[in-house]
Design an enzyme around this catalytic site. Structure first.
Site, PDB file in Angstrom:
ATOM      1  N   HIS A 260      32.628  69.276 -20.150  1.00 18.31           N
ATOM      2  CA  HIS A 260      32.982  68.432 -19.002  1.00 18.31           C
ATOM      3  C   HIS A 260      32.005  67.259 -18.963  1.00 18.31           C
ATOM      4  CE1 HIS A 260      34.588  67.450 -15.069  1.00 18.31           C
ATOM      5  NE2 HIS A 260      33.354  67.184 -14.708  1.00 18.31           N
ATOM      6  N   ASP A 262      31.146  63.835 -17.355  1.00 20.23           N
ATOM      7  CA  ASP A 262      31.450  62.917 -16.258  1.00 20.23           C
ATOM      8  C   ASP A 262      31.369  61.485 -16.775  1.00 20.23           C
ATOM      9  OD1 ASP A 262      31.854  64.648 -13.862  1.00 20.23           O
ATOM     10  OD2 ASP A 262      29.936  65.428 -14.550  1.00 20.23           O
ATOM     11  N   ASP A 372      37.127  69.409 -11.833  1.00 22.41           N
ATOM     12  CA  ASP A 372      35.930  69.121 -11.034  1.00 22.41           C
ATOM     13  C   ASP A 372      36.174  68.183  -9.861  1.00 22.41           C
ATOM     14  OD1 ASP A 372      33.226  69.132 -10.349  1.00 22.41           O
ATOM     15  OD2 ASP A 372      32.779  67.397 -11.584  1.00 22.41           O
ATOM     16  N   HIS A 576      36.024  60.812 -10.949  1.00 27.02           N
ATOM     17  CA  HIS A 576      35.693  61.631  -9.773  1.00 27.02           C
ATOM     18  C   HIS A 576      34.231  61.613  -9.324  1.00 27.02           C
ATOM     19  CE1 HIS A 576      35.373  64.793 -13.045  1.00 27.02           C
ATOM     20  NE2 HIS A 576      34.251  65.014 -12.397  1.00 27.02           N
TER      21      HIS A 576
HETATM   22 ZN   LIG Z   1      32.674  66.176 -13.034  1.00 28.09          ZN
END
Ligand SMILES: [Zn+2]
Length: 989
Positions: A260, A262, A372, A576
């Site tokens: 994951h 970001d 997420d 996000h």
């Molecule tokens: Zn995230």
């Protein structure tokens, strides 16, 4: 038998911590190291290879915050590589702890530019081919500061290069050539898996004791002074318990390799690009060694970066995609926020995401993958289905503070009734390391026991930590069938969803939004980022509409590349941690710079297209929905009079009274004469709250914010002008200028605010107490609206104390309601109370600005403009109209002729959300529309050419039953909130 369990466990702990790690390498020899500090921002590898390096001795301090140091490492492989060992290099950049991804990271290159692998805590080795006796490589080391610290949320200057300071952050400790003792390493993996499993089993279970006794025999067999020589005996002691198979009823886990990452957060976008290269290089290198390994990558944007900046790595990825090991999933451009992006934005997340995966890899992703994100709008199921996808995976809702979603696997029903097969991994993590604790937690908290038995676990370090490690793959291998543990199989998300769907005949249904009972401040933090997003969305709407109209009507060139590029930027900024306002200052500063460029370039597309359409001339014209016309003349002027109660604005449609404190004390429409403002109350009131959440500064508004507040009603000046009253207030270190304006012919009162904001840990709300008895209120979401209760009967209702609305919110009784529209606000709350007189006051609060201090200590400081409108006697239709008006104001233009709309719809509830030319550049016109009132709407849609029905990716789909086609038009009946995309072919016109 005496119970010595705790003593054996303690003995094991000491062995694992003190004796095992030192035995992993039989030999380690330092290599020669030289270093070059990059002045300023990172440079491409060829530039770095050609730079001037200085020899360094270890330990070596390096790395200004956000700086880059290249290490050039040379030496020779050992003469002899004994059997049972593996040659590799070991790098320690000075890792500050075991947490990968939030500190120093490195990427190793061969001198020909080939990427080897990332180095990070928990994966600091580099493979080296013993056939290359001369070692020569480069490590690009990033001195990313540890911003999160111990999650204390204290203000830090590190999030901005200008304030981050200088001085070395890290001390490199090792660049070694080493011989891994394979037997010891395998023993370590056996122990880790068995120990993890054992501690999750009940002390009452025989299996726990079986494992304990085997571990005890292993401890007897392995000599801490000669681990290498006795590791095989230790493994033999464990072989029996490792061979014992899982029970038939064991929970089944499909483990999917994942990272994951970001796309921007506690680091800027440029660092994310490097994090992607590091992580994906590690992934494909690990795939070479482990053909069973599967890695799911969810963000087209991240692969587009790799294609642009690391083309050779991208080609390696392409091969692994073809082999089924590297698996594009999700089909979106990024993993966006799902609350705030507009409907068309979510449509484009899928359009551009899927388009990339189809074009580059020939892969049509079938699952939406957004683990997420901070809550999931009820509009999403229909949008997923309209993209041609079938499944949805999420995770974050497990962070709910109060209520837990009762299902792990379910059908998620959206506002229009679309149902999507959804999985909510019970492991409660998307960065699993396949530990005994995580797997046991998955099995325990899986809610479908007895009717289904499979869940998905995404494993691998995220955020630049390098993704899955060889240790995780070793764990998966041992967990294929192990008594007491869930059965773990590495496979693809698609394989999981097919299996989960097949085993679950009638899953339960969850209807409506998946509200996250946490992170409610993300609807308000970093106002400029949010305002930029809203403006970009509407500028793109206008740019596409007018450019498409000019292309069809006047043969003008359609700016495909410019529009697609603009969308890519807007979609990235909906990531996000960006749109929610939870990134460092660096990220939000870049967003503001990008937004300024977008305003300029999209403004130019709009101006040029509109000028092409109206021609040269002196007619006063204005854009009006989908056409351009002479503006309607409004006979009545706006009167401004002064009475005892204050100033009265009246345009014949609306009468507003503003008292001498600048409050809106009365608002009546002429048609009903009914008062909208609650008796004795003041609308358009500013309330300043103390806003210190327990954790997660930029993320959270905690419910206790309501308890400490004060009205901001000091008046510094009160002025009047044509049709307007202007009040200026000073509070704390801030000032606000509020303009209440009534325009001729308008059914709504406009409210503009200019704020110079200098408050910290404060929340500024704009409050409207309305004389309306509303059990529920409507809030616009993507392609429709949702109702939420105004009471707090249940814990679910009580937890929803701050909610998302897009362009408008509506409270009403049958036959009468009030709409409040905005142009950059998302956070709202609605409460009600019963008055002394027995009536009900429903109070709408809009969250204007916050002042969180982590991760950006200066967030939201400075000047802001915000605008609202309030319309009395409004139904949903009027609310929708106000929402559009607030966000797409008419543009005045001078020209020779009016312009008829390119697209016409015959039903007022049917909104046209996008008009554009098709992505395949055929010249076909794409028209996206939806039913906006939650009703059934029979509509005729006119454009030019023959109509076809398509999905969001502009691929043909079956027309709905009853659709009637004629040249240049189609008639159909839309269900409540139904989303439809039409393609009008250029060939047919
Ligand atoms: Zn995230």
């Amino acid at each position: 038998m005496h119970d010595n369990r705790l003593i054996v466990e303690g003995r094991l702990e000491r062995f694992v911590q003190q004796f095992l790690p030192g035995a992993l390498y039989r030999e380690r020899r330092p290599l020669a190291v030289e270093a070059w500090n990059v002045p300023g921002e990172p440079v491409p590898a060829p530039v770095a290879f050609a730079a001037g390096y200085q020899p360094v001795t270890l330990p070596h301090s390096w790395g200004d915050p956000w700086g880059t140091t290249w290490f050039h490492v040379t030496g020779r492989v050992p003469e002899e590589i004994p059997p049972g060992t593996r040659l590799e290099l070991v790098v320690d950049l000075g890792f500050s702890g075991p947490r990968p991804g939030f500190q120093a990271e490195g990427l190793a290159y061969l001198p020909d530019g080939t990427l080897i692998k990332a180095v990070a805590p928990r994966s600091s080795h580099l493979p080296w081919d013993p056939a290359r006796p001369s070692i020569d490589l480069y490590v690009e080391a990033a001195a990313n500061p540890e911003l999160a610290g111990e999650n204390t949320y204290e203000p830090t200057p590190l999030g901005d290069r200008a304030t981050a300071g200088s001085g070395p952050l890290y001390t490199a400790r090792a660049f070694d050539v080493a011989l891994l003792d394979v037997g010891v390493w395998e023993l370590a993996q056996d122990i880790w898996t068995l120990d993890g499993l054992m501690r999750e089993l009940s002390p009452d279970s025989a299996r726990r004791w079986e494992i304990l006794r085997a571990l005890e025999r292993m401890l007897d067999a392995v000599d801490p002074a000669a681990v290498s020589a006795t590791a095989a005996a230790g493994r033999a002691a464990l072989a029996g318990v490792l061979a014992s198979p899982a029970a038939a009823s064991s929970h089944r886990i499909v483990a999917v390799g994942h990272a994951h990452i970001d796309s921007a957060w506690l680091w800027p976008v440029r660092e994310t690009i490097r994090k992607c290269a590091r992580t994906f290089a590690s992934a494909v290198t690990l795939m070479d060694e482990h053909p069973e390994y599967r890695f799911a990558c969810s963000s087209a944007q991240q692969l587009a970066w790799v294609k642009q900046y690391y083309p050779a790595l991208f080609e390696r990825i392409r091969k692994k995609v073809a082999a089924g090991q590297f698996i594009p999933v999700g089909g979106m451009w990024v993993e966006p926020d799902i609350n705030m992006p507009g409907g068309e934005s979510l449509a484009r997340q899928f359009l551009y995401g899927k388009q990339f995966f189809l074009k580059e890899f020939g892969v049509d992703t079938l699952e939406a993958w957004v683990p997420d994100t901070f809550g999931y709008s009820a509009a999403l199921p229909q949008i997923i289905a309209a993209s041609g996808s079938r499944w949805f995976l999420t995770q974050k809702i497990s962070w709910n503070q109060v209520n837990q979603i009762p299902h792990s696997t379910f059908l998620w029903e959206g506002i229009d009734g679309t149902r999507i097969f959804t999985h909510f991994p019970p492991a409660d993590t998307y960065i699993s390391e396949l530990s005994g604790a995580e797997l046991a937690h998955a099995a325990r908290s899986y809610k479908e026991k007895g009717v289904a038995g499979t869940s998905l676990v995404p494993f691998g370090w995220g955020d630049g930590g390098g993704g899955p490690t060889r240790e995780m793959l070793a764990a998966a291998e041992r967990l294929g069938s192990l008594e007491g543990s869930p059965v773990v199989t590495i496979d693809s998300p698609q394989a999981f969803f097919e299996r989960a769907e097949a085993e679950y005949e009638s899953p339960p249904v969850w209807s409506g939004e998946l509200y996250l009972e946490l992170h409610r401040g993300t609807l308000t933090s970093q106002h400029l980022t949010k305002q930029g997003n809203r403006r970009n969305e509407h500028l793109l709407r206008e740019a596409e509409l007018w450019a498409a109209t000019a292309a069809v009507r006047e043969g003008a060139a359609y700016p495909y590349d410019e529009l697609t590029g603009s969308w890519h930027t807007v979609l990235l900024q909906q990531f996000h941690d960006v749109l929610p306002g939870t990134s460092i200052a660096w990220v939000h500063d870049e967003v503001e710079q990008n937004d300024a460029r977008l305003r300029e370039s999209l403004g130019r597309v709009i101006d040029e297209s509109v000028r092409t359409l109206v021609g040269e001339g002196d007619l006063e014209l204005a854009t009006d929905g989908l056409g351009i016309r002479e503006p309607a003349a409004h006979p009545a002027d706006v009167s401004l009079t002064e009475e005892d109660a204050g100033f009265v604005l009246d345009n014949g449609l609306v009468r507003a009274v503003i008292d001498r404190r600048g409050h809106l004390v009365s608002l009546r429409d002429a048609a009903t004469g009914r008062e909208a403002i609650a008796p004795g109350a003041a609308g358009h009131r500013l309330v300043l709250h103390r806003d210190i959440p327990n954790e997660w500064d930029a993320w959270d508004i905690d419910e206790h914010y309501r308890r400490v507040s004060r009205d901001v009603d000091e008046v510094e000046s009160l002025e009047t002008g044509a049709g307007e009253v202007v009040v200026t207030r000073r509070f704390g270190d801030s000032t606000i200028r509020q303009t209440l304006r009534l325009r001729p012919g308008s059914a709504a009162l406009d409210l503009a605010c200019e704020v110079d904001w200098h408050e910290r840990h404060a929340l500024l709300k704009l409050v409207f107490p309305l004389d309306v008895h509303a059990d529920r209120f409507a809030a616009e979401t993507q392609f429709g609206h949702v109702y939420r209760p105004t009471h707090t009967n249940t814990s679910w209702d009580a937890a929803r104390f701050e909610v998302c609305a897009h362009r408008w919110i509506h409270v009403g009784e049958p036959g009468y309601g009030v709409a409040i529209a905005n142009e950059s606000t998302y956070g709202h709350d609605v409460v009600r109370h019963t008055r002394q007189d027995g009536g009900t006051t429903t109070t709408v609060g809009l969250s204007m600005l916050r002042g969180p201090m982590f991760p950006d200590p200066g967030s939201d400081l400075g000047r802001h403009t915000l605008a609202y409108s309030i319309r009395p006697n409004a139904g949903i239709r009027e609310a929708v109209a106000e929402g559009y008006r607030a966000n797409v104001p008419a543009r005045a233009v001078r020209g020779a002729r009016e312009v008829e709309p390119l697209v016409r719809v015959s039903h007022p509830a049917v909104m046209v959300e996008a008009v554009k030319l098709a992505e395949d550049r055929s010249g076909d016109v794409i028209v996206r529309l939806y039913e906006s009132e939650g009703t059934r709407a029979s509509v005729r849609v006119e454009c030019v050419g023959d109509a076809r029905f398509v999905d969001l990716i502009e691929r043909d789909v079956e027309p709905p039953a009853g659709a009637e086609f004629e040249p240049g038009a189609v008639s159909l009946t839309l269900r409540p909130f139904q989303l439809v995309t039409l393609r009008f072919t250029a060939a047919g016109r």
